[in-house]
Design an enzyme around this catalytic site. Structure first.
Site, short mmCIF file in Angstrom:
data_model
loop_
_atom_site.label_atom_id
_atom_site.label_comp_id
_atom_site.label_asym_id
_atom_site.label_seq_id
_atom_site.Cartn_x
_atom_site.Cartn_y
_atom_site.Cartn_z
CB SER A 129 -0.93 0.00 1.22
OG SER A 129 -0.16 -0.09 2.39
CG ASN A 131 -3.67 4.48 1.46
OD1 ASN A 131 -4.85 4.66 1.74
ND2 ASN A 131 -3.10 3.29 1.46
CD GLU A 171 -4.71 3.51 -5.02
OE1 GLU A 171 -4.10 2.87 -4.14
OE2 GLU A 171 -4.72 4.75 -5.07
#
Ligand code: T1G
Length: 697
Positions: free
Chosen positions: A406, A477, A439
């Site tokens: 991530s 994020n 993503e």
């Protein structure tokens, strides 16, 4: 005769067929063709008219691309009234998705037949409006108010058998729409069936519309169209007559058509379709995917494996030991049981998946045949590099090596293998078998074919895939980090986490940032803050330690039962944790901050503008190809209110100069955090907005 509505005669029946691919949208040419067709039929001595759609569906609604532009004659309500008033017997034969204005045209006919796979619906509320061509007046007359309100306020699709039971359809029969339509029309003529204009039917029985309005408004969480639809349906009972009811519908429809919520929802509709259409992928053929490998069977790995298995993809899951592999299998079985409970999977299919589609392994060699492998191991660069080195050695030529990281640098991972062009990021959101956002993170050397395969996998898994470039946090994020930091600054300056959460849920978010942190786990943010401090963050950046103190005490949120909120077993939601405010006050005192009050409006404004500013940087840096990619990411991964279209659509609707004015004003207090994104300044100087960029790219 128009090309999009073809006119033919079959004996004493005129046939009007729509030919306006891909969904027979009721654009102005289609409307003209229908009007001309009805008028022509009435001059040709026929006794009936059949209306149906060629291709994949009956009319799927008004042409959404016309919204916001000056309406063109003939309007759809006039078409419906004209069809209904025809002295001929008018029959519609439905297939595919008869939605919105499409269903309204069908309701203006005198009889309706459909093939069994047909779905009907009035999904206008999902576009920020309400049915505007008589749907709120005709549907209650045939189906009753309660059923009509359910269909209209939810916008749900109704399968043919239920539509038959509702009284919307008169007959359901398998076959070719044209053929079953002609046979039904002949049957009706043979028995001299009467015309049945719905406008002549009795007014429906009223219900407590105020109670219905309040309930729907609450459920809408800020979106207005479903509640306004209740008032339109109310007019079908209370207006003096059908025409007055239509006038009330038109008044409410016009109000909503002019609303920002309609602009936001239409933007979301087209953006979620445009996001997978990238020029760089035109003509690029994805690689075939017959089996995928997943490394790591923790929450994320098991979720990813579940998502693939539910899409019918065989999965080989690799863990470090047979015990860990068995635990992963249990997690997957539990995920699948959830799908069975939700009616998404039959118990037999669940058993078949576990028996025949999921394989477990503890040896990397087992991965030699997979077409794509996704690692979901511990978020540590060295660990990831070791995994990729093993994959590089065992996976077949052409296998795609994907990481679910991530935030780690995928370029660095790619450089550690001999085939960087096969490396890509596939960033799933937890729970991976439920969250729709994916993503697709493209590293410097990732080949277009690998990117195309990522999108093909996303489509097969039912995901909404967004292309992202490599940076800390990719698109979602990275932006989250900015508006989350803004929330922390407001806490330091005087707002409470609880006030901020309430203000943002009232604004339309499903959850506020602090409740969201408790859900995700406070240890994640804690690790990020420690990482940034270790990397040496800019001394001008404001820092806070109150959250660290919570974590140091072992409070990580929902998973430990205590974080910003205290969670009791078996109870939904949490209560504010009384330990939090003293920690905040100590932090303020240590930093010499005198707290001030914040209005909810200022909280929302600062939070949203911080989100927009970072989002503009993400687009300006090329991490997101277009503003719509950011909007879709926030809509599908971060609970952004859909009726605002996403943060950059919201900022267009606010006016970029107003957004920049706020940033410049606040930068007087904190010039580091509130630095205007260069793209924002550029667009202001050129008097352009983010929508202009979407059109250009
Ligand atoms: N108008 C214009 N284009 C449309 C469209 C529409 N109504 N519906 C779909 N498209 C385009 C879509 O953008 C895509 O284009 C292509 O068709 C395939 O769509 C007076 C005012 C019908 C269930 O809300 O729900 O009637 O990307 O990818 O997954 O009361 O499209 O290929 O260029 O979605 O098979 C009410 C909206 C309008 C239906 C098919 N109707 N559409 O889904 O394909 S308001 C709707 C859908 C109204 C009246 C009011 C779905 C679908 P491209 P797709 P799909």
């Amino acid at each position: 005769m128009s090309q999009v509505i073809e006119y033919e005669k079959e004996g004493d029946i005129a046939v009007l067929s729509a030919n306006n691919p891909p969904v027979n949208a009721l654009g102005v040419e289609v409307r003209r063709g229908l009007m001309d067709g009805i008028e022509r039929a009435e001059t040709e001595g026929v006794r009936a008219v059949l209306i149906y759609g060629r291709g994949r569906t009956y009319f799927a609604g008004a042409d959404i691309r016309e919204f916001g532009k000056p309406p063109q004659d003939p309007w759809l309500p006039a078409i419906c009234d004209r069809i209904e008033a025809s002295p001929l017997l008018v029959v519609s034969a439905l297939h595919g998705t008869a939605l919105g204005g499409g269903l309204e045209v069908a309701l203006s006919c005198h009889y309706r037949i459909a093939v069994p796979s047909t779905k009907i619906g009035l999904p206008e509320v999902n576009l920020g409006i309400i049915p505007g061509a008589g749907g709120t007046q005709r549907l209650p007359r045939v189906a009753g108010v309660t059923a009509a309100l359910d269909v209209i306020t939810t916008g749900r699709h109704v399968q043919a058998p239920e539509a038959l039971e509702m009284g919307v359809l008169d007959k359901v029969q398998d076959g070719d729409p044209r053929e079953i339509g002609l046979a039904y029309a002949r049957e009706l003529l043979a028995v001299k069936a009467p015309r049945r204009p719905i406008c002549d039917m009795a007014k429906p029985t009223p219900i407590d519309f105020d109670a219905a309005y309040d309930a729907v408004l609450r459920k809408g969480r800020g979106q207005l169209s479903p509640a306004i639809a209740v008032r339109a349906v109310q007019a079908s009972c209370e207006a003096d007559d059908f025409t007055a009811g239509q006038a009330r519908e038109r008044e409410l429809f016009t109000q909503l058509m002019a609303s920002d919520q309609r602009k936001g929802l239409i933007h979301a509709f087209f953006a979620e379709r445009a996001v997978s259409k990238l020029p760089e992928l035109q003509g690029v053929r994805p690689r075939d995917l017959h089996q995928i490998g997943v490394i790591g069977g923790g929450t994320m790995g098991a979720g990813i494996a579940t998502s693939a298995l539910l899409a019918g993809l065989p999965v080989l899951l690799l863990e470090m030991s047979s015990e860990a592999a068995s635990a992963a299998q249990d997690r997957i079985a539990s995920n699948l049981a959830g799908a069975v409970k939700r009616g998404k999977l039959s118990p037999d299919d669940q058993a078949d998946i576990l028996r025949n589609k999921l394989s477990l392994a503890v040896d990397y060699d087992a991965l030699s045949g997979v077409d794509l492998v996704i690692e979901a191991v511990f978020e540590n660069m060295e660990v990831k590099k070791q995994v990729f080195a093993r994959l590089d050695a065992v996976c077949k030529k052409g296998a795609i090596l994907a990481t679910n990281t991530s935030y780690l640098d995928i370029n660095e991972i790619a450089q550690s293998v001999s085939r960087p062009h096969d490396v890509v990021g596939l960033h799933f959101f937890s729970p991976a078998h439920v969250m729709k956002l994916l993503e697709i993170v493209v590293a410097d050397h990732t080949s277009p074919e690998v990117v195309a395969t990522g999108f093909a996998l996303g489509k097969r898994l039912g995901k909404v895939s967004v292309r992202a470039g490599v940076c800390d946090g990719f698109i979602g994020n990275r932006i989250l980090s900015a508006y989350r930091t803004c929330a922390d600054h407001m806490v330091l300056d005087g707002a409470s986490p609880f006030q901020i959460d309430v203000a943002l849920t009232r604004f339309g978010f499903a959850m506020g940032p602090f409740a969201m942190s408790d859900l995700a786990g406070l240890d994640i943010g804690w690790a990020a803050r420690k990482r940034k401090r270790a990397a040496g963050q800019d001394p001008r950046a404001r820092d806070s330690i109150y959250a660290d103190k919570l974590c140091e005490a072992g409070h990580f949120g929902q998973k430990t039962g205590r974080g910003y909120y205290v969670y009791e077993k078996g109870k939904r939601g949490g209560q504010p944790n009384p330990d939090v405010l003293p920690l905040i006050e100590a932090d303020r005192a240590a930093q010499g901050i005198s707290p001030r009050t914040f209005s909810d409006e200022e909280i929302v404004r600062r939070y949203m503008v911080a989100m927009v500013n970072e989002a503009a940087r993400v687009v300006g840096d090329g991490v997101a190809r277009r503003p719509l990619d950011v909007d879709v990411t926030l809509l599908y991964g971060y609970g952004f209110p859909r009726y605002m279209g996403g943060p950059l659509k919201w900022s267009d609707l606010q006016g970029l100069p107003n957004v920049l004015d706020d940033i410049r004003k606040w930068s007087e207090q904190d010039a580091y955090f509130w630095q205007p994104a260069p793209l924002l300044v550029k667009l202001e100087a050129e008097d352009r907005c983010f929508d202009d960029l979407n059109k250009e790219r």
